[in-house]
Scaffold this active site. Sequence first.
Site, PDB file in Angstrom:
ATOM      1  N   CYS A  16      84.023  92.931  36.286  1.00 38.00           N
ATOM      2  CA  CYS A  16      84.209  92.862  34.832  1.00 38.00           C
ATOM      3  C   CYS A  16      83.004  92.155  34.232  1.00 38.00           C
ATOM      4  O   CYS A  16      82.139  91.662  34.954  1.00 38.00           O
ATOM      5  CB  CYS A  16      85.455  92.059  34.507  1.00 38.00           C
ATOM      6  SG  CYS A  16      86.929  92.680  35.289  1.00 38.00           S
TER       7      CYS A  16
ATOM      8  N   ARG B 176      79.624  96.980  33.495  1.00 38.21           N
ATOM      9  CA  ARG B 176      80.390  96.287  34.535  1.00 38.21           C
ATOM     10  C   ARG B 176      81.870  96.658  34.489  1.00 38.21           C
ATOM     11  O   ARG B 176      82.619  96.303  35.414  1.00 38.21           O
ATOM     12  CB  ARG B 176      80.249  94.773  34.382  1.00 38.21           C
ATOM     13  CG  ARG B 176      78.808  94.265  34.404  1.00 38.21           C
ATOM     14  CD  ARG B 176      78.759  92.758  34.238  1.00 38.21           C
ATOM     15  NE  ARG B 176      79.527  92.116  35.270  1.00 38.21           N
ATOM     16  CZ  ARG B 176      79.058  91.894  36.509  1.00 38.21           C
ATOM     17  NH1 ARG B 176      77.833  92.275  36.813  1.00 38.21           N
ATOM     18  NH2 ARG B 176      79.802  91.321  37.417  1.00 38.21           N
TER      19      ARG B 176
ATOM     20  N   TRP C  71      87.225  95.811  34.266  1.00 43.54           N
ATOM     21  CA  TRP C  71      87.316  96.880  35.262  1.00 43.54           C
ATOM     22  C   TRP C  71      88.539  96.524  36.083  1.00 43.54           C
ATOM     23  O   TRP C  71      88.492  95.686  36.964  1.00 43.54           O
ATOM     24  CB  TRP C  71      86.065  96.925  36.136  1.00 43.54           C
ATOM     25  CG  TRP C  71      86.124  97.989  37.171  1.00 43.54           C
ATOM     26  CD1 TRP C  71      86.437  97.855  38.497  1.00 43.54           C
ATOM     27  CD2 TRP C  71      85.912  99.396  36.969  1.00 43.54           C
ATOM     28  NE1 TRP C  71      86.414  99.074  39.112  1.00 43.54           N
ATOM     29  CE2 TRP C  71      86.102 100.031  38.209  1.00 43.54           C
ATOM     30  CE3 TRP C  71      85.560 100.161  35.870  1.00 43.54           C
ATOM     31  CZ2 TRP C  71      85.973 101.413  38.371  1.00 43.54           C
ATOM     32  CZ3 TRP C  71      85.434 101.524  36.032  1.00 43.54           C
ATOM     33  CH2 TRP C  71      85.629 102.138  37.258  1.00 43.54           C
TER      34      TRP C  71
ATOM     35  N   ASN D  75      86.150  87.148  36.016  1.00 40.42           N
ATOM     36  CA  ASN D  75      85.639  88.303  36.767  1.00 40.42           C
ATOM     37  C   ASN D  75      85.778  87.960  38.242  1.00 40.42           C
ATOM     38  O   ASN D  75      85.273  86.934  38.692  1.00 40.42           O
ATOM     39  CB  ASN D  75      84.167  88.564  36.435  1.00 40.42           C
ATOM     40  CG  ASN D  75      83.572  89.576  37.421  1.00 40.42           C
ATOM     41  OD1 ASN D  75      84.262  90.478  37.872  1.00 40.42           O
ATOM     42  ND2 ASN D  75      82.317  89.363  37.785  1.00 40.42           N
ATOM     43  N   GLY D  76      86.505  88.785  38.981  1.00 42.12           N
ATOM     44  CA  GLY D  76      86.723  88.511  40.403  1.00 42.12           C
ATOM     45  C   GLY D  76      88.142  88.886  40.781  1.00 42.12           C
ATOM     46  O   GLY D  76      88.847  89.556  40.012  1.00 42.12           O
TER      47      GLY D  76
ATOM     48  N   GLU E 259      76.899 116.995  51.656  1.00 43.98           N
ATOM     49  CA  GLU E 259      76.698 115.931  50.658  1.00 43.98           C
ATOM     50  C   GLU E 259      75.210 115.736  50.363  1.00 43.98           C
ATOM     51  O   GLU E 259      74.809 115.570  49.204  1.00 43.98           O
ATOM     52  CB  GLU E 259      77.326 114.617  51.138  1.00 43.98           C
ATOM     53  CG  GLU E 259      77.173 113.430  50.208  1.00 43.98           C
ATOM     54  CD  GLU E 259      77.705 113.639  48.797  1.00 43.98           C
ATOM     55  OE1 GLU E 259      77.363 112.821  47.925  1.00 43.98           O
ATOM     56  OE2 GLU E 259      78.402 114.647  48.555  1.00 43.98           O
TER      57      GLU E 259
ATOM     58  N   LYS F 111      73.660 116.114  46.603  1.00 48.16           N
ATOM     59  CA  LYS F 111      72.900 115.045  45.930  1.00 48.16           C
ATOM     60  C   LYS F 111      71.537 115.577  45.483  1.00 48.16           C
ATOM     61  O   LYS F 111      71.100 115.366  44.362  1.00 48.16           O
ATOM     62  CB  LYS F 111      72.711 113.832  46.864  1.00 48.16           C
ATOM     63  CG  LYS F 111      73.970 112.984  47.020  1.00 48.16           C
ATOM     64  CD  LYS F 111      74.293 112.116  45.850  1.00 48.16           C
ATOM     65  CE  LYS F 111      75.421 112.610  44.968  1.00 48.16           C
ATOM     66  NZ  LYS F 111      76.671 112.968  45.525  1.00 48.16           N
TER      67      LYS F 111
ATOM     68  N   GLU G  80      71.935 118.132  42.592  1.00 46.67           N
ATOM     69  CA  GLU G  80      72.457 117.511  41.354  1.00 46.67           C
ATOM     70  C   GLU G  80      71.351 116.844  40.533  1.00 46.67           C
ATOM     71  O   GLU G  80      71.322 116.947  39.317  1.00 46.67           O
ATOM     72  CB  GLU G  80      73.453 116.401  41.725  1.00 46.67           C
ATOM     73  CG  GLU G  80      74.881 116.806  41.848  1.00 46.67           C
ATOM     74  CD  GLU G  80      75.761 115.574  41.963  1.00 46.67           C
ATOM     75  OE1 GLU G  80      76.419 115.228  40.969  1.00 46.67           O
ATOM     76  OE2 GLU G  80      75.773 114.949  43.032  1.00 46.67           O
TER      77      GLU G  80
ATOM     78  N   HIS H 209      74.208 133.181  61.437  1.00 52.63           N
ATOM     79  CA  HIS H 209      75.096 134.264  60.959  1.00 52.63           C
ATOM     80  C   HIS H 209      74.739 134.710  59.544  1.00 52.63           C
ATOM     81  O   HIS H 209      75.590 135.184  58.797  1.00 52.63           O
ATOM     82  CB  HIS H 209      76.557 133.788  61.015  1.00 52.63           C
ATOM     83  CG  HIS H 209      76.996 133.419  62.399  1.00 52.63           C
ATOM     84  ND1 HIS H 209      77.139 134.332  63.416  1.00 52.63           N
ATOM     85  CD2 HIS H 209      77.267 132.206  62.931  1.00 52.63           C
ATOM     86  CE1 HIS H 209      77.506 133.701  64.525  1.00 52.63           C
ATOM     87  NE2 HIS H 209      77.586 132.417  64.264  1.00 52.63           N
TER      88      HIS H 209
ATOM     89  N   LYS I 161      80.272 112.810  34.575  1.00 55.55           N
ATOM     90  CA  LYS I 161      80.729 111.901  35.619  1.00 55.55           C
ATOM     91  C   LYS I 161      82.156 112.229  36.026  1.00 55.55           C
ATOM     92  O   LYS I 161      82.542 112.153  37.197  1.00 55.55           O
ATOM     93  CB  LYS I 161      80.643 110.459  35.144  1.00 55.55           C
ATOM     94  CG  LYS I 161      81.043 109.423  36.172  1.00 55.55           C
ATOM     95  CD  LYS I 161      80.074 109.429  37.348  1.00 55.55           C
ATOM     96  CE  LYS I 161      80.467 108.559  38.509  1.00 55.55           C
ATOM     97  NZ  LYS I 161      79.694 108.817  39.713  1.00 55.55           N
TER      98      LYS I 161
END
Length: 598
Positions: free
Chosen positions: A2, A27, A71, A97-98, A471, A475, A478, A494, A593
């Site tokens: 946060c 954050r 968050w 925050n934590g 992946e 990446k 993208e 093939h 996103k």
Amino acid sequence: MCGIIGYIGKRQAQPILLHSLAKLEYRGYDSCGIAVASSGIQIYKDAVRVAELAKASPQLDGTIGIAHTRWATHGEPSQVNAHPHCDCTSRLAVVHNGVINNYQSLREQLTSEGHKFISETDTEVISHLVEKYYHGNLEKAVAAALSDVEGSYAIIVLAADEPKLVFAKKDSPLVIGIGDRENFAASDVPALLDYTNRVIYLEDGDIGVVTEDSIKVIRDSKEIAREEHKVLWSAEQAQKGGYEHFMLKEIHEQPKVIRDTLGEYTQVPQQIVDLEIMRDTGKEPLLILACGTSYHAGLVGKYLIEELLRVPARAEIPSEFNYHGHSFTTRLTIAVTQSGETADTLKAMKMLKEAGCKVIAISNVVGSTATRIADQTIYTRAGPEISVAATKSFIAQLMVLYWLVMVYSKVYSKADAKRAADMLLGLRQLPSKVQQILDNDSAILKCAKYLSSYENVFFAGRGINFPIALEGALKLKEISYIHAEGYAAGELKHGPFALLSADTPVVAVVAKDNTYEAMLTNIKEVKARRAPVIALVGEEDETIEKIVDLVITVPRVNAIFSPVVNTVALQLLAYYTARQRGCSIDFPRNLAKSVTVE
Ligand code: AGP
């Protein structure tokens, strides 16, 4: 993760707090709030972005205040769970925050002592503890409160009729900003840079007091001096922690993300997952559903479940499953989704729930729609991921899947205790292995320069690294806009071989497992068709080095963990290639996103 901010000075606190808070939204941004003290404490908070809060909040008079952007980790984003949190008398307000690991036992204790809790958060215990220990000296009460707390925290405490802010730091970032007849406390320097670039970086265990004209840092009840630093970054640079892009910053956060995600689950496993749900899956295949990068994590999960538990598993993409999955029955589905809002995945989850299937969600966003649909959610602890290209969330998803397989092994008692212990040891070594890659990326940079001039690139892997080839290709395409395809290496002959030439480099993801010899053969077949090969291998592999064009070596790990080190190397390869091509890395064209439409 946060963002918190505190201000004390001559000026009205509200506009300064809201301006600084907006700089901390990277954050966390699912809810926010502000508290300003003059005669008593005025609070305004809601499950909105800072800009909306600024528009909606009434005028809060006062020159001292605190604010928070959230968050969520404990308690869904809502008005009541938003910070600041107060004590029973509303004389105290806290932003935090934590994560307070022992908040449940503290809550029960305080409730038995008559304290009334109104939120689901871990943070609220702090305001009640400070109230419990307050006998006229705020910093003493905060110190006493924190001696009961286990976990991580950066906090700022505001009290009515006390012209000071009390702060404390342990395993969460907190800096002090030094102004002219005003001072600040904040999670990070971006919040301060429009007011001052004179800062004090606090250490874990520091507690202290800021007033409008003094800053006191206390350790072990003694006042100590902390060095003042001058910050030369712009606010935007600071948000990226000095990295050029959020993507590079998030790639570099992965050792911590691995520790945070594993830390949460390997300590109190039983509390997190209801083994009953897992026990009653019968003989039907376990279904894994996810899109894009999360699908690739799901595919690694499939290999792990089949390899280590000998339980059949299927990994499906929801956009297909939603139109042909009707005949498929399963009693347990794992839906993997970073955002928790991907429409295709949500639709499949709802469909399976209606069919009586149990659904476990693996998500990074507390309170997201997926977490409401699911019977149970296991959170990745990657923190907010700003860059569209998923990196740290993928690695956190792998950590949860490795952990789930370990828990399952207890249900299925297939894997022996030694193997589970080896796995835990292997997992715990991953942060340092990943750090080695981040600290030694010159070979990756060289390969990126090489790749950046090509328009078509193949990635090839086998076994548990086939999804990693997928992946790596995702990446690269993208963010660099190079046409990249990932293949099971055995499939190249093939058909895709037809596309191979000196203009189509192949990135071969090689692991020292039962697929090694077959990968070697495939690399020779690719070379025979004059395509350049970049091999991603474990340390010291002379055999491969002799036959390929370029080599990227990653630290040696147990083959079952090779997807983690290989992925980090491929994330950097994509990042440096895109940078070489001057692409807008964090917000690539045509992508979002979170894909909330079918
Ligand atoms: C990955 O870099 C992309 N952002 C995309 O493929 C993403 O993984 C996919 O849209 C799934 O998103 P989710 O994990 O939030 O459901």
